[in-house]
Design a protein around this motif. Structure first.
Motif, mmCIF file in Angstrom:
data_model
loop_
_atom_site.group_PDB
_atom_site.id
_atom_site.type_symbol
_atom_site.label_atom_id
_atom_site.label_comp_id
_atom_site.label_asym_id
_atom_site.label_seq_id
_atom_site.Cartn_x
_atom_site.Cartn_y
_atom_site.Cartn_z
ATOM 1 N N MET A 1 0.848 -1.157 0.000
ATOM 2 C CA MET A 1 0.000 0.000 0.000
ATOM 3 C C MET A 1 0.902 1.231 0.000
ATOM 4 O O MET A 1 1.940 1.239 0.644
ATOM 5 N N SER A 16 5.098 4.311 1.982
ATOM 6 C CA SER A 16 4.735 2.959 1.545
ATOM 7 C C SER A 16 4.623 2.037 2.743
ATOM 8 O O SER A 16 5.324 2.207 3.737
ATOM 9 N N TRP A 17 3.734 1.104 2.629
ATOM 10 C CA TRP A 17 3.604 0.041 3.607
ATOM 11 C C TRP A 17 3.789 -1.272 2.848
ATOM 12 O O TRP A 17 2.807 -1.900 2.427
ATOM 13 N N ALA A 20 1.819 -4.529 3.728
ATOM 14 C CA ALA A 20 0.359 -4.577 3.629
ATOM 15 C C ALA A 20 -0.048 -5.474 2.454
ATOM 16 O O ALA A 20 0.461 -5.318 1.355
ATOM 17 N N ASP A 22 -2.343 -7.064 -0.612
ATOM 18 C CA ASP A 22 -3.128 -6.412 -1.658
ATOM 19 C C ASP A 22 -4.599 -6.269 -1.281
ATOM 20 O O ASP A 22 -5.274 -5.364 -1.749
ATOM 21 N N TRP A 24 -5.930 -5.516 1.666
ATOM 22 C CA TRP A 24 -5.992 -4.984 3.027
ATOM 23 C C TRP A 24 -7.398 -4.493 3.324
ATOM 24 O O TRP A 24 -8.103 -4.020 2.444
ATOM 25 N N SER A 28 -7.476 0.421 8.038
ATOM 26 C CA SER A 28 -6.034 0.180 8.095
ATOM 27 C C SER A 28 -5.516 0.577 9.464
ATOM 28 O O SER A 28 -5.899 1.604 10.007
ATOM 29 N N ARG A 29 -4.628 -0.215 10.001
ATOM 30 C CA ARG A 29 -4.031 0.082 11.305
ATOM 31 C C ARG A 29 -2.518 0.109 11.171
ATOM 32 O O ARG A 29 -1.838 -0.857 11.507
ATOM 33 N N PRO A 30 -1.974 1.225 10.652
ATOM 34 C CA PRO A 30 -0.522 1.313 10.502
ATOM 35 C C PRO A 30 0.156 1.393 11.865
ATOM 36 O O PRO A 30 -0.456 1.770 12.863
ATOM 37 N N THR A 31 1.422 1.029 11.902
ATOM 38 C CA THR A 31 2.186 1.100 13.144
ATOM 39 C C THR A 31 2.525 2.550 13.455
ATOM 40 O O THR A 31 2.383 3.445 12.606
ATOM 41 N N ASP A 34 4.943 3.821 10.982
ATOM 42 C CA ASP A 34 4.303 4.203 9.721
ATOM 43 C C ASP A 34 3.685 5.590 9.816
ATOM 44 O O ASP A 34 3.833 6.414 8.913
#
Length: 58
Positions: A1, A16-17, A20, A22, A24, A28-31, A34
């Motif tokens: 992502m 960019s993640w 993640a 395709d 997802w 979304s729960r980014p760190t 991130d």
């Protein structure tokens, strides 16, 4: 992502993640890492846009 900023003349890659998948989920729960990277990218982009606007006014 990936996160991109679409400008009039170009598209700027913000973050960019790569981990993640395709498919997802819609939530979304980014760190924290991130989120920090995205905030830093947005700050740099804001400064660049401000500078570009200032140069076009001069």
């Amino acid at each position: 992502m990936s996160a991109h900023l679409g400008l009039a003349t170009t598209k700027v890659h913000l973050a960019s993640w790569p981990g993640a998948p395709d498919d997802w989920p819609s939530l979304s729960r980014p760190t924290l890492h991130d989120v920090h990277g995205l905030c830093a990218a947005l700050a740099v982009t804001t400064v660049a846009l401000d500078l570009a606007n200032h140069l076009t006014e001069a």
